[in-house]
Design an enzyme around this catalytic site. Structure first.
Site, mmCIF file in Angstrom:
data_model
loop_
_atom_site.group_PDB
_atom_site.id
_atom_site.type_symbol
_atom_site.label_atom_id
_atom_site.label_comp_id
_atom_site.label_asym_id
_atom_site.label_seq_id
_atom_site.Cartn_x
_atom_site.Cartn_y
_atom_site.Cartn_z
ATOM 1 N N ASN A 7 0.878 -1.174 0.000
ATOM 2 C CA ASN A 7 0.000 0.000 0.000
ATOM 3 C C ASN A 7 0.916 1.224 0.000
ATOM 4 O O ASN A 7 1.449 1.610 1.045
ATOM 5 C CB ASN A 7 -0.896 -0.029 1.246
ATOM 6 C CG ASN A 7 -1.854 1.142 1.300
ATOM 7 O OD1 ASN A 7 -1.792 2.052 0.469
ATOM 8 N ND2 ASN A 7 -2.729 1.137 2.279
ATOM 9 N N ARG A 91 -2.589 -2.096 -3.406
ATOM 10 C CA ARG A 91 -3.796 -1.312 -3.170
ATOM 11 C C ARG A 91 -3.742 -0.090 -4.084
ATOM 12 O O ARG A 91 -2.736 0.621 -4.123
ATOM 13 C CB ARG A 91 -3.858 -0.852 -1.723
ATOM 14 C CG ARG A 91 -5.048 0.028 -1.485
ATOM 15 C CD ARG A 91 -4.964 0.732 -0.163
ATOM 16 N NE ARG A 91 -6.137 1.559 0.023
ATOM 17 C CZ ARG A 91 -6.112 2.766 0.574
ATOM 18 N NH1 ARG A 91 -4.981 3.295 0.978
ATOM 19 N NH2 ARG A 91 -7.216 3.441 0.710
ATOM 20 N N HIS A 180 -12.893 2.953 0.253
ATOM 21 C CA HIS A 180 -12.892 1.929 1.318
ATOM 22 C C HIS A 180 -13.578 0.649 0.840
ATOM 23 O O HIS A 180 -14.073 -0.137 1.668
ATOM 24 C CB HIS A 180 -13.648 2.403 2.579
ATOM 25 C CG HIS A 180 -12.987 3.505 3.340
ATOM 26 N ND1 HIS A 180 -13.711 4.495 3.983
ATOM 27 C CD2 HIS A 180 -11.690 3.783 3.571
ATOM 28 C CE1 HIS A 180 -12.886 5.330 4.580
ATOM 29 N NE2 HIS A 180 -11.640 4.928 4.337
ATOM 30 N N ARG A 241 -10.935 15.783 7.304
ATOM 31 C CA ARG A 241 -11.747 16.152 6.127
ATOM 32 C C ARG A 241 -13.140 16.589 6.563
ATOM 33 O O ARG A 241 -13.713 16.014 7.481
ATOM 34 C CB ARG A 241 -11.883 14.965 5.170
ATOM 35 C CG ARG A 241 -10.581 14.513 4.566
ATOM 36 C CD ARG A 241 -10.846 13.446 3.505
ATOM 37 N NE ARG A 241 -9.651 12.666 3.253
ATOM 38 C CZ ARG A 241 -9.586 11.334 3.337
ATOM 39 N NH1 ARG A 241 -10.662 10.627 3.626
ATOM 40 N NH2 ARG A 241 -8.458 10.706 3.109
ATOM 41 N N GLU A 384 -8.258 -5.322 5.069
ATOM 42 C CA GLU A 384 -8.148 -5.021 3.643
ATOM 43 C C GLU A 384 -6.993 -5.792 3.004
ATOM 44 O O GLU A 384 -7.076 -6.214 1.856
ATOM 45 C CB GLU A 384 -7.956 -3.510 3.452
ATOM 46 C CG GLU A 384 -9.199 -2.728 3.860
ATOM 47 C CD GLU A 384 -8.933 -1.258 4.131
ATOM 48 O OE1 GLU A 384 -9.118 -0.460 3.224
ATOM 49 O OE2 GLU A 384 -8.547 -0.913 5.261
#
Ligand code: AMP
Length: 399
Positions: A7, A91, A180, A241, A384
Site C-alpha cells: 500500500n 492497493r 474503502h 476532512r 483489507e
C-alpha cells in the site's frame, strides 16, 4: 502461497507478507519518510518482534528494496529469497469506471491507471509509483491491482449521479465513486458468515469509521450506496476532512479570506473534520479525553460526528428499504464503545439496540446487539490486506 501486499503512499509504504489461505501474516511493516531520509519498521507477528532501521530511501524503489532485504534477512527475515514470493498485490485508490474488479497488472492496465490520475491526484500517483518500483526491483513477478473504488461500481446511476449538468459525467467522469471498497466488502462478508446466512439475502450497513470514514449500503452483497463521493472528501466528517458541506462555502471563504482554491481545498482536506471543530486533534482518542475533561468543542466534534453517522445509517437503510445488520469497523468503529453507543442511541426505532456489556469490547468479532433487537449490530475488525492477498492469489492462478 506467499503474497506481498503493498500500500504505497506519497512518502510512505505499508507492506504485509501473508498466506491468503491460512491468513497467516509472516511479516509486516512500514517505510516512512521516502524521498526525505527513510525509516523502516519491520514486524514479525509470530514472535512479536519489532525492528526499526534508518535506511536511505530517495525513491520508492529503495523502499521496496529495503522491504525485500528485511524479508530475506538472515537476522530478522521470514523467507530465504524473493523467489518465495508468489505475487504482489497493490492497493490502488482509484480505478474510475474502468475497474469494477481487481486486475492483473500489465501495460494496458498501467495506462488505464495513469488515465485515472486526474480523478485521484492525491493518491493514484503514489500507488503507480509503488507498482513501478516493484516492477523495477522484482522484474517478472506477477502483480495485481485492487481498487478502493471497485466494490462500489455496482451502485445504480440514481445513486452515483450528481445533480449537475449531465455532460460533466459523460465528458469529465464526475460522479460518486466511493472508497474503502475492500473494507466494506470484507466486513460485509464476515457479517454474513457471523450471522450464518447467505450474503445474497442480507441488507447490511457497514460503517468504516477511522481517520477516513464512510458508510455503505450493501444489498445482497452489492454496494448500492456509499457516503464518499467523487473523492474521499464527501460524506461523513473525518479526522481532518470536512465531509459533505454546502459547496457555496468554498466561494465564500475564498472571498472573505482572500484565499486561493488550493488553500481552501487544503483547509477542507487537512484542517477540517473533527480536528477543525474540536481544535484539539484529528485523533478520536485525544478528542474523547479532552471532552471528558470538559472541553466543549471536543464534545461538539464527537456529537457532530455521531449525529451525522446516525443519519447516514438510517439513510443507507432507506436506500435498501430495510436493514438486517449494521457493522462497525476501522480504528474508531473497532475501538470506541462510547462512540458506537452514541451513534446507535437514536436508532432504536429501527430495531437497532446494543447491549452495553457486549459493547464493552474492542477489536474482536462480536455481535453486540440486545436479545430483543431486530437488527444485528456487529463489531468486525477490517482486513483489507487479506482481501488484496486473496484477490491476488485468485487472479494469478487464472481464476
Ligand atoms: P484507522 O484510520 O482505521 O487506522 O483509524 C485511526 C483512528 O482510530 C485514530 O485516528 C483514532 O482516532 C481512532 N482510534 C483508535 N483507537 C481508538 C480508541 N481506543 N478510541 C477511540 N478512537 C480510536
Amino acid at each position: 502461497m506467499k503474497i506481498l501486499v503493498i500500500n504505497a503512499g506519497s512518502s510512505s509504504l505499508k507492506y504485509q507478507l501473508m498466506d491468503p489461505e491460512t491468513e497467516e501474516v509472516f511479516a509486516k511493516g512500514l517505510c516512512e519518510r521516502i524521498g526525505i531520509d527513510g525509516r523502516l519498521t519491520h514486524k514479525i507477528p509470530a514472535s512479536d518482534a519489532k525492528y526499526e532501521f534508518d535506511i536511505a530511501m530517495p525513491t520508492h524503489a529503495e523502499a521496496i528494496q529495503a522491504v525485500l532485504d528485511a524479508l530475506t534477512s538472515s537476522a530478522h527475515g521470514v523467507i530465504k529469497s524473493m523467489d518465495e514470493i508468489d505475487a504482489v498485490g497493490h492497493r490502488v485508490v482509484h480505478g474510475g469506471e474502468a475497474f469494477a474488479h481487481s486486475v492483473v497488472i500489465d501495460n494496458t492496465v498501467m495506462a488505464a491507471l495513469e488515465a485515472c490520475i486526474p480523478l485521484a491526484p492525491l493518491h493514484n500517483p503514489a500507488n503507480i509509483t509503488g507498482i513501478r518500483a516493484c516492477q523495477q526491483v522484482m522484474p517478472g513477478k506477477p502483480m495485481v491491482g485492487v481498487f478502493d473504488t471497485a466494490f462500489h461500481q455496482s451502485m445504480p446511476p440514481r445513486a452515483f449521479i450528481y445533480a449537475i449538468p449531465y455532460e460533466y459525467y459523460t465528458e469529465n467522469h464526475v460522479r460518486r465513486y466511493g472508497f474503502h471498497g475492500t473494507s466494506h466488502y470484507y466486513v460485509s462478508h464476515r457479517a454474513a458468515a457471523m450471522l450464518g446466512r447467505p450474503i445474497e439475502e442480507l441488507k447490511i450497513v457497514t460503517c468504516h469509521l477511522g481517520n477516513g470514514s464512510s458508510v455503505c449500503a450493501i444489498d445482497g452483497g452489492k454496494s448500492i450506496e456509499t457516503s464518499m463521493g467523487f473523492t474521499p472528501l464527501d460524506g461523513l466528517p473525518m479526522g481532518t476532512r470536512c465531509g459533505a458541506i454546502d459547496v457555496s462555502i468554498i466561494e465564500y471563504l475564498m472571498t472573505t479570506h482572500d484565499l486561493s482554491i488550493e488553500e481552501v481545498m487544503d483547509i477542507l482536506n487537512k484542517k477540517s473534520g473533527v480536528l477543525g471543530v474540536s481544535g484539539v486533534s484529528s485523533d478520536f482518542r485525544d478528542i474523547e479525553a479532552a471532552a471528558e475533561k470538559g472541553n466543549k468543542r471536543a464534545q461538539l466534534a464527537i456529537d457532530m460526528f455521531c449525529y451525522k453517522t446516525t443519519k447516514r445509517i438510517a439513510s443507507a437503510s432507506a436506500a435498501m428499504g430495510g436493514i438486517d445488520a449494521v457493522v462497525f469497523t476501522a480504528g474508531v468503529g473497532e475501538n470506541s464503545a462510547e462512540l458506537r453507543a452514541k451513534i446507535v442511541e437514536n436508532l432504536a426505532f429501527m430495531g437497532i439496540k446494543i447491549d452495553p456489556a457486549k459493547n464493552n469490547v474492542r477489536g474482536v468479532e462480536t455481535d453486540i446487539s440486545t436479545a430483543d433487537a431486530t437488527v444485528h449490530t456487529l463489531l468486525i475488525p477490517t482486513n483489507e490486506e487479506l482481501v488484496i492477498a486473496q484477490d491476488t492469489a485468485r487472479l494469478v492462478a487464472g481464476k
